[in-house]
Design a protein around this motif. Structure first.
Motif, PDB file in Angstrom:
ATOM      1  N   ASP A 111      44.136  37.490  42.183  1.00 33.00           N
ATOM      2  CA  ASP A 111      43.496  37.486  43.497  1.00 33.00           C
ATOM      3  C   ASP A 111      43.312  36.068  44.034  1.00 33.00           C
ATOM      4  O   ASP A 111      43.390  35.829  45.237  1.00 33.00           O
ATOM      5  N   ASN A 158      45.323  33.961  47.554  1.00 33.02           N
ATOM      6  CA  ASN A 158      44.855  33.033  48.589  1.00 33.02           C
ATOM      7  C   ASN A 158      45.801  31.849  48.722  1.00 33.02           C
ATOM      8  O   ASN A 158      46.069  31.393  49.829  1.00 33.02           O
ATOM      9  N   GLY A 202      44.918  38.776  51.749  1.00 32.52           N
ATOM     10  CA  GLY A 202      43.488  39.065  51.622  1.00 32.52           C
ATOM     11  C   GLY A 202      43.088  40.284  52.429  1.00 32.52           C
ATOM     12  O   GLY A 202      43.878  40.862  53.157  1.00 32.52           O
ATOM     13  N   GLY A 220      37.422  38.218  47.769  1.00 33.02           N
ATOM     14  CA  GLY A 220      38.246  38.034  46.567  1.00 33.02           C
ATOM     15  C   GLY A 220      37.915  36.798  45.764  1.00 33.02           C
ATOM     16  O   GLY A 220      37.626  36.878  44.571  1.00 33.02           O
ATOM     17  N   LYS A 254      42.522  45.288  44.611  1.00 35.15           N
ATOM     18  CA  LYS A 254      43.940  45.483  44.915  1.00 35.15           C
ATOM     19  C   LYS A 254      44.670  46.060  43.713  1.00 35.15           C
ATOM     20  O   LYS A 254      45.722  45.564  43.306  1.00 35.15           O
TER      21      LYS A 254
END
Ligand code: ADP
Ligand code: MG
Length: 495
Positions: free
Chosen positions: A31, A35, A92, A97, A326
Motif C-alpha cells: 500500500d 503511493n 489510492g 493507506g 485492497k
C-alpha cells in the motif's frame, strides 16, 4: 443554546483501533508502494534494516514529492474523501493507506518529502507521543537522533519521498536474538515475493518501475507465463460498465511436461498452484486478488491451469466493493453471469490441458459438471482422442436405445474416432516413430480395437452390407490399414 455539540474522536484510541484493520507486512508495504507509483516514481528503494529494537523499514521513491502543505495533508487521517473522483492512474482511495498501513506495523511513522532540489519537509506521527498528549499532535521534525540519522541516509535528489517506519513492535518482538533475526529475513523474502506478484505489470515493459529490496532488484512474477509458447491465450472479452470498460483475458497455462521444472516451480507462486487458479483482479494494473472463482466454484486440481486476467479501473471501486486493504473484490451483480460463463470455458480448457498426458481419464465425481466432448488417452507414445461416452447428452440418449441400437451407435462413434483428423495425424506420426519392429501401430490397444471392429462389422452387416463390400468401403480410410487383417479374421470368426 446550540442544538448540537462537536465530539472529537479520542486520538490515541482511534489510532489504536486502526492498528488492527487487518494489514499484514506484505499488504502494508504494498500500500505504501502504491503511493510511490501514483506519484510517478521510476525507482523505489525499500530497506529492511535489522538492529534489534532499533530496526527500521524505509521506502524511498523518486516520485513527484510533496510540498509542506501536501505533506501535512497527506499525514491527516482521511486525507482525501473516498467519494472523490481519482485520477486515472491513482492507486489510492480512502486517504488512509499510508497511516493505517504504517501503524499496523510500527509505532512511529516519519515522512520526508520534497519536490525541489535541496528543500525537504518532515512530518512524524509517534504513537507514544500521541499517547502522552492524547491529541493529534504531528511532530514537524525527526523525532530523535536515530530518526534523523536514518533519514539522512536517504537523500532526496530531485524530488521524492522517504517513508520511515520505526518502533516495529508488530514485526519484531523481544528477545532480539538470532532466531528473531532469521524470522526477520524470512519476512523480507515474503515481501519480495509479494511485490513481484502484486506489481508485476509495473515491473516490466517500456516504462517499467524499478523496485529494490536491500539493493536487490525485484523481478516480476508473471502469473500467465506469457513468454511460454505452450501457454494458450483465449479470446479477450470486454464489457461496458457505467462509462468504463472491464476487460477479461483468460490464459491456460501449459501442461507441466511442456515447460522446464524451474518455470513450473516458479509459476506455482506464493501460495501454490491450487490457490492461484481463477481470476486475477487488477485495478489500474495493480493486482488486488491473485486467483479467485468469486465463490462460483471450488478451487480444484484440474482447473489450476486456468488463470484469468480481469482489469477494472478505480472508478468501479464501489461496484466491486474494494476494501481499504485492497485485498478483496466482488463482481457487481450485472456482470456475474458473463464472468461465470468465461470461468466455465477457461476451466474446461484447463481440464483438457491438465489431462493431456494422462492415461485414460479418471471419472472424477468432483468434476462431473464438466461435459467435455473428447477424452484424451496416451498410449504407445501416441495421443489419441476418444468421444467421451459419459457426456450427459450422450448418456441420456443411450438410455433410450435398444441394445442393438447401442451397438450401431458404438460402431459409428468408433468410425468417427478412427477418422478424426487429430487421430489420423497421431497415427501417421506414431507409425513413423514406431517403425522399428513395433507391430502395434494403432493408438488403440488390441482389446479396444477388437471390440470396436466387432461393432463396426455388426453395424455394416445389419445395414445389409456384404463382407467384401465392407472391406471395400473401409479400405480407403488410412486408419483402417493396420486393422485390415484383424477385420478379415473377425469377419471369418463371426460368420
Ligand atoms: N510517496 C508519496 N509521494 C507523493 N505523495 C504521497 C506519497 N505518499 C502519500 N502521498 C500523498 O498522501 C496522500 C494520502 O495517502 P494515503 O494515506 O495512502 O491515502 P490514498 O493513497 O488513499 O490517497 C496521497 O493521496 C498522496 O497525495
Ligand atoms: Mg495510498
Amino acid at each position: 443554546m446550540p442544538n448540537h455539540e462537536s465530539v472529537t474522536p479520542d486520538a490515541y484510541s482511534v489510532i489504536q483501533s486502526l492498528r488492527s484493520v487487518g494489514y499484514n507486512l506484505q499488504s502494508a508495504i504494498a500500500d505504501i508502494i502504491d503511493n510511490s507509483i501514483t506519484a510517478r516514481a521510476s525507482e523505489i528503494k525499500i530497506r529492511f534494516h535489522w538492529n534489534m529494537d532499533n530496526s527500521y523499514i524505509s521506502i524511498h521513491d523518486n516520485g513527484n514529492g510533496m510540498s509542506e502543505n501536501d505533506l501535512r495533508q497527506a499525514m491527516r487521517m482521511g486525507s482525501k474523501n473516498p467519494l472523490d473522483r481519482r485520477e486515472k492512474n491513482d492507486l489510492g482511495r480512502f486517504g488512509m493507506g499510508l497511516k493505517t498501513a504504517a501503524f499496523s506495523l510500527c509505532k512511529r511513522l516519519t515522512v520526508k518529502s520534497g519536490y525541489k532540489h535541496d528543500e525537504t519537509f518532515i512530518r512524524c506521527w509517534d504513537l507514544d507521543y500521541i499517547k502522552d498528549t492524547n491529541d493529534w499532535t504531528l511532530i514537524t521534525h525527526a523525532a530523535d537522533n536515530d530518526s534523523s540519522l536514518f533519514l539522512q541516509q536517504h537523500e532526496i535528489k530531485e524530488s521524492g519521498t522517504v517513508v520511515l517506519l520505526e518502533k516495529l513492535d508488530r514485526i519484531i518482538t523481544s528477545p532480539f536474538n538470532q532466531k528473531a533475526y532469521t524470522e526477520f529475513l524470512k519476512k523480507v523474502e515474503s515481501v519480495e515475493k509479494h511485490i513481484s506478484m502484486i506489481f508485476h505489470r509495473f515491473l516490466s515493459g517500456p516504462q517499467a518501475v524499478k523496485i529494490y529490496i536491500n539493493e536487490n532488484e525485484i523481478k516480476p512474477w508473471d502469473p500467465f507465463l506469457t513468454n511460454e509458447v505452450a501457454t494458450q491465450e483465449l479470446a479477450t472479452e470486454q464489457f461496458k460498465f457505467g462509462n468504463t470498460t472491464i476487460t477479461i483475458s483468460p490464459y491456460i497455462l501449459p501442461h507441466h511436461s511442456k515447460i522446464t521444472k524451474g518455470t513450473f516451480d516458479r509459476a506455482e507462486g506464493l501460495k501454490g498452484w491450487n490457490a492461484h487458479q481463477g481470476f486475477y483482479v487488477y485495478r489500474n494494473k495493480r493486482l488486488l486478488v491473485a486467483g479467485t472463482w468469486f465463490n462460483m466454484f471450488k478451487k480444484e486440481e484440474p482447473f489450476k491451469l486456468a488463470r484469468i486476467m480481469l482489469d477494472i479501473s478505480s472508478d468501479l471501486d464501489f461496484d466491486w466493493k474494494i476494501d481499504i486493504k485492497k485485498a478483496a473484490a466482488v463482481p457487481p451483480q450485472e456482470i456475474v453471469h458473463e464472468v461465470e460463463k468465461i470461468a466455465k470455458i477457461a476451466r474446461e480448457a484447463s481440464y483438457r490441458v491438465y489431462y493431456h498426458r494422462g492415461a485414460k481419464l479418471a471419472v472424477d465425481n468432483t468434476v462431473s459438471s464438466v461435459d467435455y466432448v473428447w477424452e484424451q488417452i496416451y498410449k504407445h507414445g501416441i495421443l489419441y482422442h476418444k468421444v467421451n461416452r459419459n457426456h450427459s447428452l450422450l448418456l441420456n440418449f443411450i438410455t433410450t436405445l435398444s441394445s442393438e441400437q447401442k451397438r450401431m451407435l458404438n460402431a459409428y462413434l468408433a468410425i468417427v474416432e478412427e477418422n478424426t483428423p487429430s487421430n489420423l495425424l497421431s497415427y501417421a506420426v506414431g507409425k513413423q516413430e514406431n517403425n522399428e519392429g513395433n507391430s502395434n501401430n494403432s493408438a488403440l490397444d488390441t482389446e479396444d480395437a477388437v471390440n470396436h471392429i466387432r461393432d463396426i462389422i455388426y453395424a455394416f452387416r445389419i445395414s445389409g452390407y456384404k463382407d467384401d463390400e465392407i472391406v471395400n468401403r473401409l479400405k480407403h480410410m488410412k486408419s483402417f490399414i493396420p486393422y485390415e487383417r484383424l477385420f478379415q479374421r473377425l469377419m471369418e470368426e463371426t460368420n
